[in-house]
Design an enzyme around this catalytic site. Structure first.
Site, PDB file in Angstrom:
ATOM      1  N   ARG A 166       0.861  -1.241  -0.027  1.00  0.00           N
ATOM      2  CA  ARG A 166       0.080   0.104   0.059  1.00  0.00           C
ATOM      3  C   ARG A 166       1.007   1.344  -0.017  1.00  0.00           C
ATOM      4  NH1 ARG A 166      -5.223  -1.900   3.951  1.00  0.00           N
ATOM      5  NH2 ARG A 166      -5.264  -3.898   2.908  1.00  0.00           N
ATOM      6  N   ARG A 205       0.255  -5.678  13.005  1.00  0.00           N
ATOM      7  CA  ARG A 205      -0.261  -5.110  14.275  1.00  0.00           C
ATOM      8  C   ARG A 205      -0.575  -6.221  15.245  1.00  0.00           C
ATOM      9  NH1 ARG A 205      -4.130  -0.720  11.305  1.00  0.00           N
ATOM     10  NH2 ARG A 205      -2.731   0.339  10.400  1.00  0.00           N
ATOM     11  N   ARG A 215       1.829   1.468  10.309  1.00  0.00           N
ATOM     12  CA  ARG A 215       1.252   1.752   8.948  1.00  0.00           C
ATOM     13  C   ARG A 215       2.517   1.592   8.153  1.00  0.00           C
ATOM     14  NH1 ARG A 215      -3.302   4.194   7.140  1.00  0.00           N
ATOM     15  NH2 ARG A 215      -3.974   4.427   9.242  1.00  0.00           N
ATOM     16  N   GLU A 218      -6.438  -1.450  14.619  1.00  0.00           N
ATOM     17  CA  GLU A 218      -7.251  -2.342  13.623  1.00  0.00           C
ATOM     18  C   GLU A 218      -6.408  -3.543  13.229  1.00  0.00           C
ATOM     19  OE1 GLU A 218      -8.968  -0.334  10.310  1.00  0.00           O
ATOM     20  OE2 GLU A 218      -8.984  -1.955   9.346  1.00  0.00           O
ATOM     21  N   SER A 269     -10.531  -6.526   9.247  1.00  0.00           N
ATOM     22  CA  SER A 269     -11.703  -5.919   8.928  1.00  0.00           C
ATOM     23  C   SER A 269     -12.791  -6.981   8.382  1.00  0.00           C
ATOM     24  CB  SER A 269     -11.214  -4.771   7.698  1.00  0.00           C
ATOM     25  OG  SER A 269     -12.355  -3.650   7.884  1.00  0.00           O
TER      26      SER A 269
END
Length: 426
Positions: free
Chosen positions: A261, A390, A276, A348, A351
């Site tokens: 990403r 994470r 991130r 997070e 998802s």
RNA sequence: GGACAGGUGGCCGAGUGGUCGAAGGCGCGCGCCUGGAGAGCGCGUAGGCGGUAUCCCCGUCUCGUGGGUUCGAAUCCCACCCUGUCCGCCA
């Protein structure tokens, strides 16, 4: 892709549903309705011309076969053909415009999704107890560096910031977690394992909804291929342009993949450590099911993702995202957020979303309810289970001891071969 | 990357300018036959869009994709994609 027929047949109902997620979307929907109206008028015009042409054409064939003269018919056909060549491009242009606009409309949220911006996200429940410490728990980047399992500066040297290097036991932790997660999903939850390509073509990125809107968040190669931001893309596209038989549904795939990403526009947010990053690892679950079962399937999927956190004994909370916070393709999304003691915050790690028929329309994935019925679109879902960085943050930070070593959760010990990460552990 | 050969319905496979959306076979569905099953026989079996309309009908498009030639293209021309074989390269 939204169902244009639904918008056409009950525009008010559709607009109300769509506006729950994006109040300013009404003008776009009106523009689509207008284009659709134009398109249908053109279709009728052009098809009437073609019907004339085809009929006359058959007559020509008949006469030629019979040895009769067809010259007069041919002149008429010539003008007819000219007219078609004039009108047809107009139709195609309108269809193209319409398609472009439809592709940019996000999925409509389910009714039970709370309305509003991210502040309307709702915590449904929490699991586990946050650990307490007799000392000041450290953030993962300090632990990782001291343990010699994480090297961010050298990652930055090799590739750039956001490309961490895991070394020694850190590297082993990555593959242990991948195996651990895949083993749970394949042996206990009935998923079929898949190892997909990490690069996909434009059609695939379009089908799952990364294109056109998230174009800036993907890396593109010089060959026009995209580095996948999630295994969702290749795995969902596995059945693109296929008609599945009804009795095999529901089923799912569990896939490990690296994820890439660009995180364009995320400057300054969660930039420390590995919160991130540009490349990370993830085990993804993708499910295909019939429309009537998809909401139940979402709960099942969420449960599968939660299982991993529970086995690792990581405290987490379940959030249902508000209409303004769910992804472009999603109709409803749950986030799982894990507690990270060193950071003192929730992160997070998963998802879980149901896409209803939104992706299936784009990807043209259908099934036959019975052997001879018309194919209808399936529903697709996916969930991360889990994203590794994470998870690792929580593992390191929650299980740290005062001397800087880290306990390995019991179910992971067979994979790691040790029950502690220590600075002299290699 | 180079050369050659190919891409036709759920699958296999005919079809080189005019009732071809496409022969034939397999598979599948329904029926007949049978004590039951199989074999055999009969019938039926693509999708998109639009119209009309409650599942009937009509029109149109689709033979890898996109263009072109033609009154008319699965069939001719061009480009691209993909597959196979050989060569090159390579883990």
């Amino acid at each position: 892709m939204i169902d244009i027929k639904r918008l056409r047949d009950s525009p008010d109902e559709f607009k109300a549903a769509a506006a729950r997620r994006a109040p300013d979307i009404i003008p776009q929907l009106d523009a689509i309705l207008e284009l659709d109206h134009q398109r249908r008028a053109l279709v009728q015009k052009v098809e009437a011309l073609k019907a004339d042409r085809n009929e006359a054409s058959e007559e020509v064939a008949r006469r030629k076969k019979a040895g009769e003269d067809a010259a007069e018919l041919l002149t008429r056909l010539k003008t007819l053909s000219g007219e078609i060549k004039e009108q047809d491009p107009k139709l195609r242009e309108t269809e193209g415009n319409l398609k472009q606009q439809i592709l940019r409309i996000p999925n409509t949220p389910l009714e039970d999704v709370p309305e509003g911006d991210p502040t309307a996200n709702r915590e449904l429940r929490t699991w586990g107890d946050r650990p307490s410490f007799s000392f000041d728990p450290k953030p993962h980047w300090e632990l990782g560096e001291r343990l010699g399992v994480l090297d961010l500066p050298r990652g930055a040297k090799i590739a750039g910031s956001g490309f961490p290097v895991y070394i020694g036991q850190g590297s082993k932790l990555i593959r242990s977690l991948i195996n651990f997660m895949l083993d749970i999903h394949t042996t206990e939850h009935g998923y079929r394992e898949m190892w997909p390509p990490a690069l996909v073509n434009e059609s695939s990125a379009l089908a799952t909804g990364q294109l056109p809107d998230l174009e800036n968040n993907m890396y593109v190669t010089g060959d026009g291929l995209y580095l996948i931001p999630t295994a969702e893309v290749p795995v969902t596209n596995f059945h693109r342009d296929e008609v599945l038989s009804g009795d095999e549904l529901p089923f799912g795939y569990a896939a490990y993949s690296p994820c890439f990403r660009r995180e364009a526009g995320a400057h300054g947010k969660d930039t420390r450590g590995i919160i991130r990053i540009h490349q990370f690892d993830k085990v993804e679950l993708v499910r295909y099911c019939t429309p009537d079962t998809s909401t139940d399937q979402l709960e099942l999927l969420l449960d599968h993702a939660e299982t991993v956190l529970q086995r690792l004994n990581l405290p987490y909370r379940v959030i249902v995202l508000a209409t303004g916070d769910i992804g472009f393709s999603s109709a409803k999304t749950y986030d799982l957020e894990v507690w990270a003691s060193g950071l003192g915050t929730w992160l997070e790690v998963s998802s879980a979303s149901v896409f209803t028929d939104f992706q299936a329309r784009r990807a043209n994935i259908r099934y036959r309810p019975t052997p001879h019925s018309k194919p209808v679109f399936v529903h697709t879902l996916n969930a991360s289970a889990l994203a590794l960085p994470r998870t690792i943050i929580a593992l390191l930070e929650n299980n740290q001891l005062e001397d800087g070593s880290v306990r390995i959760p019991e179910p992971l010990v067979p994979y790691m071969g040790v029950d502690r990460l220590t600075s002299h552990g290699g």
